[in-house]
Design a protein around this motif. Structure first.
Motif, PDB file in Angstrom:
ATOM      1  N   ASP A  21       0.814  -1.211   0.000  1.00  0.00           N
ATOM      2  CA  ASP A  21       0.000   0.000   0.000  1.00  0.00           C
ATOM      3  C   ASP A  21       0.843   1.254   0.000  1.00  0.00           C
ATOM      4  OD1 ASP A  21      -2.569  -0.870  -0.201  1.00  0.00           O
ATOM      5  OD2 ASP A  21      -2.688  -1.388   1.942  1.00  0.00           O
ATOM      6  N   GLY A  22       0.182   2.329  -0.290  1.00  0.00           N
ATOM      7  CA  GLY A  22       0.806   3.642  -0.163  1.00  0.00           C
ATOM      8  C   GLY A  22       1.902   3.877  -1.181  1.00  0.00           C
ATOM      9  N   LEU A  23       1.698   3.401  -2.389  1.00  0.00           N
ATOM     10  CA  LEU A  23       2.735   3.540  -3.392  1.00  0.00           C
ATOM     11  C   LEU A  23       2.398   4.680  -4.344  1.00  0.00           C
ATOM     12  CD1 LEU A  23       2.765  -0.248  -4.332  1.00  0.00           C
ATOM     13  CD2 LEU A  23       4.185   0.871  -2.612  1.00  0.00           C
ATOM     14  N   SER A  24       3.416   5.335  -4.823  1.00  0.00           N
ATOM     15  CA  SER A  24       3.189   6.318  -5.877  1.00  0.00           C
ATOM     16  C   SER A  24       3.701   5.728  -7.176  1.00  0.00           C
ATOM     17  CB  SER A  24       3.917   7.620  -5.562  1.00  0.00           C
ATOM     18  OG  SER A  24       5.300   7.445  -5.774  1.00  0.00           O
ATOM     19  N   ARG A  25       3.142   6.200  -8.271  1.00  0.00           N
ATOM     20  CA  ARG A  25       3.538   5.624  -9.555  1.00  0.00           C
ATOM     21  C   ARG A  25       5.002   5.890  -9.865  1.00  0.00           C
ATOM     22  NH1 ARG A  25      -0.712   5.557 -14.344  1.00  0.00           N
ATOM     23  NH2 ARG A  25      -2.612   5.603 -13.099  1.00  0.00           N
ATOM     24  N   ALA A  26       5.454   7.036  -9.449  1.00  0.00           N
ATOM     25  CA  ALA A  26       6.844   7.375  -9.731  1.00  0.00           C
ATOM     26  C   ALA A  26       7.768   6.360  -9.077  1.00  0.00           C
ATOM     27  CB  ALA A  26       7.146   8.774  -9.203  1.00  0.00           C
ATOM     28  N   GLU A  27       7.435   6.027  -7.869  1.00  0.00           N
ATOM     29  CA  GLU A  27       8.259   5.068  -7.135  1.00  0.00           C
ATOM     30  C   GLU A  27       8.267   3.708  -7.804  1.00  0.00           C
ATOM     31  OE1 GLU A  27       8.157   5.535  -2.413  1.00  0.00           O
ATOM     32  OE2 GLU A  27       6.222   5.163  -3.334  1.00  0.00           O
ATOM     33  N   LEU A  28       7.141   3.378  -8.427  1.00  0.00           N
ATOM     34  CA  LEU A  28       6.985   2.045  -8.982  1.00  0.00           C
ATOM     35  C   LEU A  28       7.720   1.862 -10.304  1.00  0.00           C
ATOM     36  CD1 LEU A  28       3.235   1.489  -8.186  1.00  0.00           C
ATOM     37  CD2 LEU A  28       5.095   0.020  -7.443  1.00  0.00           C
ATOM     38  N   ALA A  29       8.093   2.987 -10.897  1.00  0.00           N
ATOM     39  CA  ALA A  29       8.657   2.922 -12.242  1.00  0.00           C
ATOM     40  C   ALA A  29       9.803   1.918 -12.344  1.00  0.00           C
ATOM     41  CB  ALA A  29       9.121   4.304 -12.670  1.00  0.00           C
ATOM     42  N   ASP A  30      10.703   1.971 -11.395  1.00  0.00           N
ATOM     43  CA  ASP A  30      11.752   0.957 -11.461  1.00  0.00           C
ATOM     44  C   ASP A  30      11.885   0.215 -10.131  1.00  0.00           C
ATOM     45  OD1 ASP A  30      14.462   3.396 -11.288  1.00  0.00           O
ATOM     46  OD2 ASP A  30      12.693   3.048 -10.077  1.00  0.00           O
ATOM     47  N   CYS A  31      10.780  -0.342  -9.746  1.00  0.00           N
ATOM     48  CA  CYS A  31      10.798  -1.084  -8.493  1.00  0.00           C
ATOM     49  C   CYS A  31      11.252  -2.518  -8.735  1.00  0.00           C
ATOM     50  CB  CYS A  31       9.416  -1.106  -7.870  1.00  0.00           C
ATOM     51  SG  CYS A  31       8.269  -2.063  -8.828  1.00  0.00           S
ATOM     52  N   VAL A  32      11.612  -3.177  -7.658  1.00  0.00           N
ATOM     53  CA  VAL A  32      11.969  -4.587  -7.738  1.00  0.00           C
ATOM     54  C   VAL A  32      11.136  -5.330  -6.711  1.00  0.00           C
ATOM     55  CG1 VAL A  32      13.798  -6.279  -7.478  1.00  0.00           C
ATOM     56  CG2 VAL A  32      14.326  -4.027  -8.412  1.00  0.00           C
ATOM     57  N   LEU A  33      10.442  -6.331  -7.191  1.00  0.00           N
ATOM     58  CA  LEU A  33       9.635  -7.128  -6.278  1.00  0.00           C
ATOM     59  C   LEU A  33      10.292  -8.497  -6.140  1.00  0.00           C
ATOM     60  CD1 LEU A  33       7.063  -7.755  -4.640  1.00  0.00           C
ATOM     61  CD2 LEU A  33       5.951  -8.353  -6.781  1.00  0.00           C
ATOM     62  N   VAL A  34      10.672  -8.823  -4.914  1.00  0.00           N
ATOM     63  CA  VAL A  34      11.266 -10.139  -4.674  1.00  0.00           C
ATOM     64  C   VAL A  34      10.281 -10.954  -3.857  1.00  0.00           C
ATOM     65  CG1 VAL A  34      13.118 -11.378  -3.506  1.00  0.00           C
ATOM     66  CG2 VAL A  34      13.621  -9.313  -4.801  1.00  0.00           C
ATOM     67  N   MET A  35       9.985 -12.132  -4.334  1.00  0.00           N
ATOM     68  CA  MET A  35       9.052 -12.995  -3.620  1.00  0.00           C
ATOM     69  C   MET A  35       9.737 -14.302  -3.254  1.00  0.00           C
ATOM     70  SD  MET A  35       5.695 -12.258  -5.881  1.00  0.00           S
ATOM     71  CE  MET A  35       6.715 -12.024  -7.314  1.00  0.00           C
TER      72      MET A  35
END
Ligand SMILES: Nc1nc2c(ncn2[C@@H]2O[C@H](COP(=O)(O)OP(=O)(O)OP(=O)(O)O)[C@@H](O)[C@H]2O)c(=O)[nH]1
Ligand SMILES: [Mg+2]
Ligand SMILES: [Zn+2]
Ligand SMILES: [Zn+2]
Lengths: 218, 602
Positions: free
Chosen positions: B533-547
C-alpha cells in the motif's frame, strides 16, 4: 487459559484400562476435585495445568532455577474400541502415567499389555513412565498388593505410586515425579554427543532394525 | 438409542478436543518462533568473525584479547572455540568454571532453544519413526486436517453441530456415494483407517493435500526440458517428477488407496535422502561429478542440512555468511564412523582462491556447530551476479578431503534484507551452471497475478518501513499467488507454504508483505496474496519485487526456503509498464523460481 508465557510445554499422557480412574485422577490433579460419577472417555481428551518447576542442582540439592511449565495432560479412553486412536496419540507424548485400579486384579494384569503398546507406539523404546495404582482409598476392596505392584515396577525400572483420586493422596507426587523424569531426559538428550544421523538416510532406515540394546540412546 | 447419531456426537467430541489442542499448538508455535528469532540474534552478536585475522588469542564471542597466562580463556565443549571467562554460561560456581559444565553464550543459547522448543523430542522420535515429509505434525493435527478436509463440518466449539451428511453432499456433486459410505462408518472405523495410515505417513509423503494441489498445481507437467549439462540422471529427474506430481481432489478422496500405490512405486521414497532438493541426485554419484580436492563421490548418498544466515551491509558492502552448523551429515567413513566436518564457501562469480572461506574443523561429529561468520567485501551489483556455493567436507590427517554435500545459493534473487538463518538441504555435487544457478534444470515457477489499484482504506495488512504512508502515494499493488510449479520435492508434501514479498521502490524504500499459506481449503474465498500500500507511480517505475517461497515447518527451528522469484521492473520492460498504465486490470506473470535463497523474516 493459555498464553505463551511459559518455558516448556510438556505433554504427558495417562493410559490404562477403562474405569481405573484416569479421567478422575487428572481432574483431581488439575482442579483438585473429585468426581464420583463414571463417564467413560470418548476417544481422547486433555487437561492443562501450569506449574512451576524447580530444577535440582547438579549436586542434587534443590533450589536451582525455576521454570514455568505448561502441562498438557492427555487423557485416553481405556475402552478397546478406541484403541487404535488412543495408541496413535502415544507418539506425541513425552511421558506416561500408566494406571491400574488397585481394586481390580484384571486391570493390573493388563499393565503388561499397556507396556508393550507403549514400546511399540511411544516416541522411543524406553520412554519415561510412572506406574500408578489408583483407588487406594478403597482399602477393603483391594485386590492388588503393594508388593506385587512394586515388583512389577522394579522389573520395568519405573517408579510406582499408590494414589487416590478420591482423597488426592500421592496424585501430585506421581505427576511431578514423571515431570521430573521428562525434564531430566530432555537435558540428557541435548547434552549427549549426537548419535549417528537418525533419519534422512534411506539405507540405514531400511536395514533390519538394530538390536534392542540401542534403546533411546539416552 | 440411535447409534449413528451417537457416533456423530462422538466424532464431534473428538474433533472439539483436537480443536482445543490446535489452539494450544498455535500458541506454542508462536512461542517457538519468538525463541528462534532471539537465538538468531544471539548468534549474530556472538559469532566468531573472521574479518580480522583469526587468532587463537581472542575470545570467540566478544573478541576481547586473551592473555597468555592471565585470563587465557578455555575451550568451549560445544563449539571448541576459545572463550573468555565472561562469555561462559553455566557451571555452578566460579571455582568449577574450568570444568566441562559451562558453554559459551552461543552454544548455551542454542542448547537452550533445543530443549525449550521440544526439538529434543522430535529428534528422539525421528530416530524411531523417521520422517520423510520434513514435517513433524502431531497425530491430532493430521487427524484434524484429514477431517476438515473430508468434511465441511464446522468444528469450532461454539457452533452447534451441523447435521452430518448434508454439507458433504452439497459440496461435491459427483462422487458423493463414496464419501457418504465413508462417513456413515463409525468413528472407530475411521480411526482404524486413520491410524493404519499414520504408520505410513511417516514413510509416505502423502499428507492430505488435495486443496493445495488445486491451488499450487505442483508440477503437473511431465515434460521437464532440461537443457543444461547432464548433471542429473534420468531416473533422478523422474523421481523428482514423480514426487512433485499434483493430486487432484478426487484422488484425495481415495487417499488411503492412492498412497498405497505411491508407496509401491519404485524408488518413490525409500532411497531419497531427506535432504534431497528437487534436482539433486538421490543417490550415488550418477551426476557427472566434477570433483576437486580429490573428493571421491562414489560414497553413499548425501544427507543432512546446512544452516546458514546471510546478511548484507549496504554501507560497508560487506556480505556476512553466518555458518551455524550442520545436521545429520553422513559419515565420511561409514565403517569407522568418522566425520570431521568443516564448511567451505565460494562466491562463484570468481572461483579464485580469494573468494574461498572456511570454517574450523569439528571433530567426530555429524552434527557440527560452528557459529562462525565468514565475510566478503563485495559491491552489491557484483553480488547480485554471484552464487554462493557452500560445501561440507571431511578433513582427515591424510590430507584427503571427503565431500559430504553442498548447496548452491544464487544471490541474484536475494532481497538483501537482514536475515535469520535457514536450513539448506545438502545435495550431491553439481557442476557449475553457466547461469550461476539451478534455474534451468528445475524450471520451478511462481505464477502470480498483479494489479495496481487505489489503496483500500480498510486494509492494514501491509507494513511500510521508514516513512509515513501518506507521504508517498495512494496506490496499492496486489499480488495474488496463483501457484508454484516444480517446487523442490519436499515442498509438495507441505501444507504450509507461504510467500513473502519485499518491494523495493525507486528511492530505496522497501515495503514488505506476507501471504497466507497456500494450502487453504478450496472453500476459502481469499487466495493467498501480497498487498503493498501507499505507493506512488513514480516510485513504482523501477521497483523490484522479490518474492520468496517458504515452507513453514512446525516445531523445528527454521522455516525452509523453497525458492524465490524476482520481478524487476527494469528487466521486464513492457509488461510492467502496461501494469502501471492500466490500473485495476489483472496481469499474469510466470516467474522463474531460483532455488535456495533467503529473505527477511517478518
Ligand atoms: N473411590 C474411588 N473412586 C475412584 C477413584 N478414581 C476414580 N474413581 C471412580 O472410578 C470410576 C471411573 O473413573 P474414570 O476416571 O472415569 O475412569 P477412566 O479410567 O477415565 O475410564 P475410561 O475413560 O473409560 O478409560 C468413576 O466413578 C470414579 O469416580 C479413586 O481414587 N477412589
Ligand atoms: Mg476417562
Ligand atoms: Zn568473551
Ligand atoms: Zn561454544
Amino acid at each position: 487459559m493459555t498464553d505463551g508465557d511459559y518455558d516448556y510445554l510438556i505433554k504427558l499422557l495417562a493410559l490404562g484400562d477403562s474405569g481405573v480412574g484416569k479421567t478422575t485422577f487428572l481432574y483431581r490433579y488439575t482442579d483438585n476435585k473429585f468426581n464420583p460419577k463414571f463417564i467413560t472417555t470418548v476417544g481422547i481428551d486433555f487437561r492443562e495445568k501450569r506449574v512451576v518447576y524447580t530444577a535440582s542442582n547438579p549436586n542434587g540439592t534443590p533450589g536451582g532455577k525455576t521454570f514455568k511449565v505448561h502441562l498438557q495432560l492427555w487423557d485416553t479412553a481405556g475402552q478397546e474400541r478406541f484403541r487404535s486412536l488412543t495408541t496413535a496419540f502415544f507418539r506425541d507424548a513425552m511421558g506416561f502415567l500408566l494406571m491400574f485400579d488397585l481394586t481390580s486384579q484384571q486391570s493390573f494384569l493388563n499393565v503388561r499389555n499397556w507396556m508393550s503398546q507403549l514400546q511399540a507406539n511411544a516416541y522411543c523404546e524406553n520412554p519415561d513412565i510412572v506406574l500408578v495404582g489408583n483407588k487406594a482409598d478403597l482399602a477393603d476392596q483391594r485386590e492388588v498388593q503393594e508388593k506385587q505392584a512394586k515388583e512389577l515396577a522394579d522389573k520395568y525400572g519405573i517408579p510406582y505410586f499408590e494414589t487416590s483420586a478420591a482423597t488426592g493422596v500421592e496424585v501430585d507426587k506421581a505427576v511431578i515425579t514423571l515431570l521430573d523424569l521428562v525434564m531430566k531426559r530432555m537435558e540428557q538428550c541435548v547434552d549427549k554427543p549426537p548419535a549417528e544421523p537418525a533419519n534422512g538416510n534411506g539405507a540405514t532406515k531400511l536395514s533390519p532394525a538394530q538390536p534392542n540394546e540401542k534403546k533411546c540412546a539416552c | 438409542m440411535d447409534l449413528s447419531l451417537l457416533q456423530t456426537l462422538e466424532r464431534q467430541k473428538i474433533l472439539q478436543v483436537l480443536q482445543r489442542d490446535k489452539m494450544l499448538r498455535t500458541i506454542e508455535e508462536e512461542r517457538i518462533r519468538r525463541m528462534k528469532q532471539d537465538l538468531q540474534e544471539t548468534r549474530r552478536r556472538g559469532a566468531k568473525t573472521f574479518s580480522r585475522q583469526y587468532s587463537e588469542r581472542t575470545c570467540a564471542r566478544c573478541q576481547r584479547p586473551l592473555g597468555k597466562f592471565w585470563n587465557s580463556g578455555s575451550v568451549c565443549h560445544g563449539c571448541s572455540h576459545r572463550i573468555c571467562s565472561r562469555c561462559r554460561v553455566g557451571g555452578t560456581s566460579p571455582a568449577t568454571m574450568s570444568a566441562a559444565e559451562w558453554r559459551c553464550t552461543v552454544c548455551h543459547a542454542y542448547r537452550d532453544v533445543r530443549v525449550r522448543s521440544g526439538e529434543w523430542f522430535l529428534e528422539e522420535r525421528a530416530k524411531k519413526f523417521p520422517i520423510t515429509t520434513g514435517r513433524h505434525d502431531t497425530v491430532g493435527e493430521k487427524l484434524l486436517k484429514s477431517y476438515s478436509m473430508l468434511s465441511n463440518i464446522s468444528i469450532v466449539p461454539p457452533t452447534p453441530p451441523p447435521y452430518l451428511d448434508c454439507p458433504i453432499l452439497s459440496r461435491s456433486g459427483d462422487s458423493c456415494l463414496s464419501h457418504t459410505t465413508f462417513f456413515t462408518k463409525s468413528v472407530e472405523d475411521l480411526m482404524v483407517s486413520f491410524t493404519s495410515h499414520i504408520k505410513k505417513i511417516s514413510k509416505s509423503q502423502n499428507d492430505v493435500r488435495g486443496d493445495q494441489a488445486e491451488r499450487l498445481t505442483v508440477g503437473k507437467s511431465s515434460a521437464i526440458a532440461y537443457t543444461t549439462q547432464k548433471s542429473l540422471s534420468d531416473t533422478d529427474i523422474n523421481k523428482s517428477l514423480h514426487l512433485t506430481r499434483g493430486h487432484s481432489l478426487s484422488s484425495l478422496l481415495h487417499w488411503s488407496k492412492e498412497s498405497d500405490q505411491e508407496g509401491l512405486s519404485p524408488g518413490a521414497e525409500e532411497d531419497l535422502p531427506l535432504s534431497a532438493f528437487g534436482t539433486c541426485s538421490g543417490n550415488r554419484g550418477s551426476s557427472s561429478s566434477i570433483t576437486d580436492c580429490g573428493a571421491s563421490d562414489s560414497s553413499p548418498s548425501v544427507t543432512g542440512e546446512l544452516e546458514l544466515a546471510l546478511d548484507y551491509h549496504n554501507i560497508t558492502s560487506c556480505l556476512q555468511v553466518t555458518v551455524n552448523g550442520c545436521r545429520n551429515l553422513r559419515y565420511a567413513d561409514a565403517k569407522k564412523k568418522k566425520c570431521n566436518p568443516y564448511v567451505k564457501i565460494y562466491l562463484e562469480r570468481d572461483r579464485a582462491q580469494a573468494s574461498k572461506r572456511k570454517t574450523s574443523v569439528k571433530r567426530n561429529t555429524t552434527n557440527p556447530v560452528y557459529n562462525e561468520v565468514l565475510q566478503y567485501q563485495i559491491e552489491r551489483p557484483l553480488l547480485c551476479a554471484s552464487t554462493l556455493r557452500a560445501s561440507v567436507w571431511h578433513s582427515s590427517n591424510l590430507k584427503r578431503k571427503v565431500f559430504l554435500g553442498e548447496t548452491l545459493i544464487p544471490l541474484e534473487a536475494w532481497s538483501f534484507q537482514e536475515t535469520t538463518s535457514a536450513r539448506y538441504p545438502l545435495c550431491s555435487k553439481r557442476p557449475m551452471s553457466p547461469e550461476g544457478g539451478a534455474v534451468e534444470q528445475e524450471k520451478a515457477e511462481l505464477r502470480v497475478r498483479l494489479k495496481l489499484g487505489p489503496t483500500c482504506q480498510t486494509s492494514s495488512i501491509s507494513q511500510t518501513h521508514g516513512l509515513d504512508i501518506a507521504s508517498h502515494g495512494n496506490h496499492r499493488l496486489t499480488v495474488i499467488i496463483k501457484g508454484a510449479k516444480n517446487l523442490p520435492m519436499r515442498a509438495n508434501t507441505s501444507q504450509n507454504i507461504y510467500v513473502k514479498g519485499c518491494l523495493t521502490l525507486s528511492r530505496g524504500r522497501t515495503v514488505g508483505s506476507s501471504s497466507s499459506t497456500l494450502r487453504k481449503g478450496s472453500c476459502s474465498s481469499d487466495p493467498p496474496q501480497l498487498l503493498f500500500d501507499g505507493l506512488s507511480r513514480a516510485e513504482l517505475a523501477d521497483c523490484v519485487l522479490v518474492m520468496d517461497v517458504w515452507d513453514h515447518t512446525h516445531l523445528t527451528l527454521t522455516d525452509r526456503p523453497l525458492g524465490g522469484a524476482r520481478l524487476d521492473a527494469n528487466k521486464i520492460g513492457l509488461p510492467w509498464l502496461t501494469v502501471l498504465r492500466t490500473p485495476n486490470k489483472w496481469y499474469d506473470f510466470s516467474l522463474p523460481l531460483v532455488a535456495n535463497f533467503n529473505s527477511r523474516r517478518t
